[in-house]
Enzyme design. Structure first.
Site, PDB file in Angstrom:
ATOM      1  N   HIS A 136     -19.267  12.345  -1.074  1.00 41.78           N
ATOM      2  CA  HIS A 136     -18.959  11.235  -0.176  1.00 41.78           C
ATOM      3  C   HIS A 136     -18.885  11.797   1.251  1.00 41.78           C
ATOM      4  CE1 HIS A 136     -16.321   8.134   1.635  1.00 41.78           C
ATOM      5  NE2 HIS A 136     -16.642   7.354   0.630  1.00 41.78           N
ATOM      6  N   ASP A 214     -12.400  16.592  -4.848  1.00 47.80           N
ATOM      7  CA  ASP A 214     -12.206  15.234  -4.334  1.00 47.80           C
ATOM      8  C   ASP A 214     -11.940  14.324  -5.540  1.00 47.80           C
ATOM      9  OD1 ASP A 214     -12.523  12.601  -3.589  1.00 47.80           O
ATOM     10  OD2 ASP A 214     -14.391  12.905  -2.481  1.00 47.80           O
ATOM     11  N   GLN A 217     -12.080   9.191  -7.088  1.00 47.59           N
ATOM     12  CA  GLN A 217     -12.534   8.308  -8.173  1.00 47.59           C
ATOM     13  C   GLN A 217     -11.964   8.694  -9.539  1.00 47.59           C
ATOM     14  OE1 GLN A 217     -14.066   5.534  -7.758  1.00 47.59           O
ATOM     15  NE2 GLN A 217     -14.656   5.781  -5.628  1.00 47.59           N
ATOM     16  N   LYS A 240      -7.064   3.279  -4.615  1.00 50.57           N
ATOM     17  CA  LYS A 240      -8.036   3.277  -5.722  1.00 50.57           C
ATOM     18  C   LYS A 240      -7.348   3.386  -7.075  1.00 50.57           C
ATOM     19  CE  LYS A 240     -11.622   5.481  -2.953  1.00 50.57           C
ATOM     20  NZ  LYS A 240     -12.631   4.499  -2.595  1.00 50.57           N
ATOM     21  N   CYS A 378     -21.456   5.430   1.351  1.00 49.58           N
ATOM     22  CA  CYS A 378     -20.958   6.619   2.083  1.00 49.58           C
ATOM     23  C   CYS A 378     -21.522   7.916   1.509  1.00 49.58           C
ATOM     24  CB  CYS A 378     -19.433   6.670   2.116  1.00 49.58           C
ATOM     25  SG  CYS A 378     -18.704   5.334   3.039  1.00 49.58           S
TER      26      CYS A 378
END
Ligand code: PMP
Length: 422
Positions: A136, A214, A217, A240, A378
């Site tokens: 991203h 990261d 998600q 999220k 993104c």
């Protein structure tokens, strides 16, 4: 460094009433353009259950004052609530200590902070940051900024054609002692690829590199254990995982946090200030200058409780089954290309039709109440690599149902009859 003592709630063992869970989300119970809403955009931002909304409201109605500095009752309550959320997050991610949890505005701010305060002070010109081609922008641009500022070299870990996985032969070649940071997305927001982060972190450690995962998600979609993962940093965003916007943070291994200077200066992060000298608090407060987002932390705490009351293994199973169902239904259609892996994947499906462009499709299905996202998500360099300007994306969470996938398929069929060859 204090260790975590609170107990984790046990997941329910009885069959889960997914309909009852869905009814916890007031926003889902509405019509859009005359059709019941099908919300398939949770990878961009999830929805919040009543329990989270009420926790935030209760905090503002009963407990709000500024934290840490006050000694009056309300300030104490706000401090307990804020620091309690930190303990809860430590438990949620199984960090060794709550002192290893830093609150920020989310994944983007977390990565900027780590790139600046860790890499920006430890790396030297010519050092390498190894980064995947599926990141991203928020795990790419901070490293580009650092590269411009310090002459650090960004080395890209390629993906296979079609984006189904990372190229491990290339990794073997690229991972040398010149690499000081290895960073990768846990679950790709564009491809749904689930990267084997435990293995990646282990390999990073072997060459003495620091690892940053990261987790935007993955944090709300599966059980996360940062100690088992073996990462040095793991980032997350509250919005999220059924929490509020404007709060998130990261886990940082204590030895890394301790070695990092502040990112921003101001109140809350200092020990003592004179006109010409200053000393800083220990982590995590060293990295939290200014009045923090207390209401956000309260909402985040409630969201973590909510997810654990369902059970994160159960959420992961639900995600996988629904995504598999959607994958199968979509790939049964003629002229559909789905990007990313055919097997196990995160709750994300990026696809293109051969006869309707992604933006027309997304605009049309919205008229039928179906919320998809179209564009580059993104990940512009990744889209270029895939040779497309963007894709349509459906992303799912535990409040979604198979009937909603059927509604999406039906709406896509209509779009094709209208715009395409179908
Ligand atoms: N990384 C990934 C994989 C994401 O999906 C996102 C959000 N789309 C981010 C980072 C950035 O998260 P935030 O905007 O909450 O900082």
């Amino acid at each position: 460094m204090s260790s975590v003592t609170a107990t984790v709630e046990q997941p329910r063992s009885a069959a889960i009433d997914w309909d009852a869970i869905r009814s916890d989300f007031p926003v889902l119970d509405q019509e859009i353009n005359g059709h019941p809403l099908v919300y398939f955009d949770s990878a961009a931002s999830s929805q919040r259950p009543r329990q989270v909304i009420e926790a935030i409201q209760r905090y503002y109605q009963e407990d709000h004052a500024n934290v840490h500095r006050g000694i009056h009752e309300l300030s104490n309550r706000a401090t307990v609530a804020y620091e309690g959320a930190r303990v809860r997050a430590a438990e949620f991610f199984n960090s060794h200590s709550s002192d290893e949890i830093v609150f920020t505005r989310g994944t983007t701010e977390s990565i900027n902070l780590i790139a600046s305060a860790w890499a920006g002070t430890k790396l030297r010109e010519g050092d390498q940051v190894l980064i995947t081609e599926m990141e991203h922008h928020s795990n790419l641009v901070p490293w580009q900024l650092l590269s411009e500022r310090m002459g650090i070299e960004l080395v890209f870990w390629p993906i296979h054609e079609g984006g189904e996985s990372l190229d491990w032969e290339a990794f073997d070649r690229l991972l040398t002692p010149k690499v000081k940071v290895v960073t990768c997305v846990h679950i790709s927001n564009s491809l749904g690829v689930i990267n084997p982060v435990q293995e990646i972190c282990r390999r990073a450690r072997e060459v003495g590199a620091v690892s940053l995962v990261d987790g935007a998600q993955s944090a709300g979609h599966r059980r996360i254990d940062v100690q088992a993962m073996g990462c040095d940093f793991y980032t997350f965003s509250g919005h999220k995982l059924c929490g509020p916007t404007g709060i998130g943070g990261f886990y940082g291994r204590w030895e890394c946090l301790e070695a990092m200077p502040p990112y921003q200066g101001g109140g809350e992060m200092i020990e003592e200030v004179g006109y010409t000298q200053v000393s800083y608090k220990a982590p995590p407060h060293r990295f939290e200058a200014g009045t923090p987002h207390m209401a956000g932390a309260v909402g985040l705490h409630a969201a973590m409780d909510y997810l654990d009351a369902i059970g994160r293994d159960q959420i992961a199973e639900h995600d996988a089954e629904l995504t598999r169902y959607a994958y199968d239904r979509l790939s049964d259609m003629e002229g559909v290309k789905i990007y990313g892996p055919a097997g196990e994947r995160g709750a994300v499906l990026s696809f293109l039709l051969d006869d309707v462009n992604a933006n027309d499709l997304v605009e049309y299905v919205d008229k039928r109440g179906v919320a998809l996202r179209g564009g580059h998500h993104c990940t512009q360099p990744l889209m270029k690599k895939l040779g497309v300007p963007g894709t349509a994306r459906a992303s799912f969470y535990f409040y979604n149902r198979k009937e909603e996938v059927d509604r999406m398929i039906e709406a896509i069929g209509r779009a094709r009859r209208l715009f395409g060859s179908g």
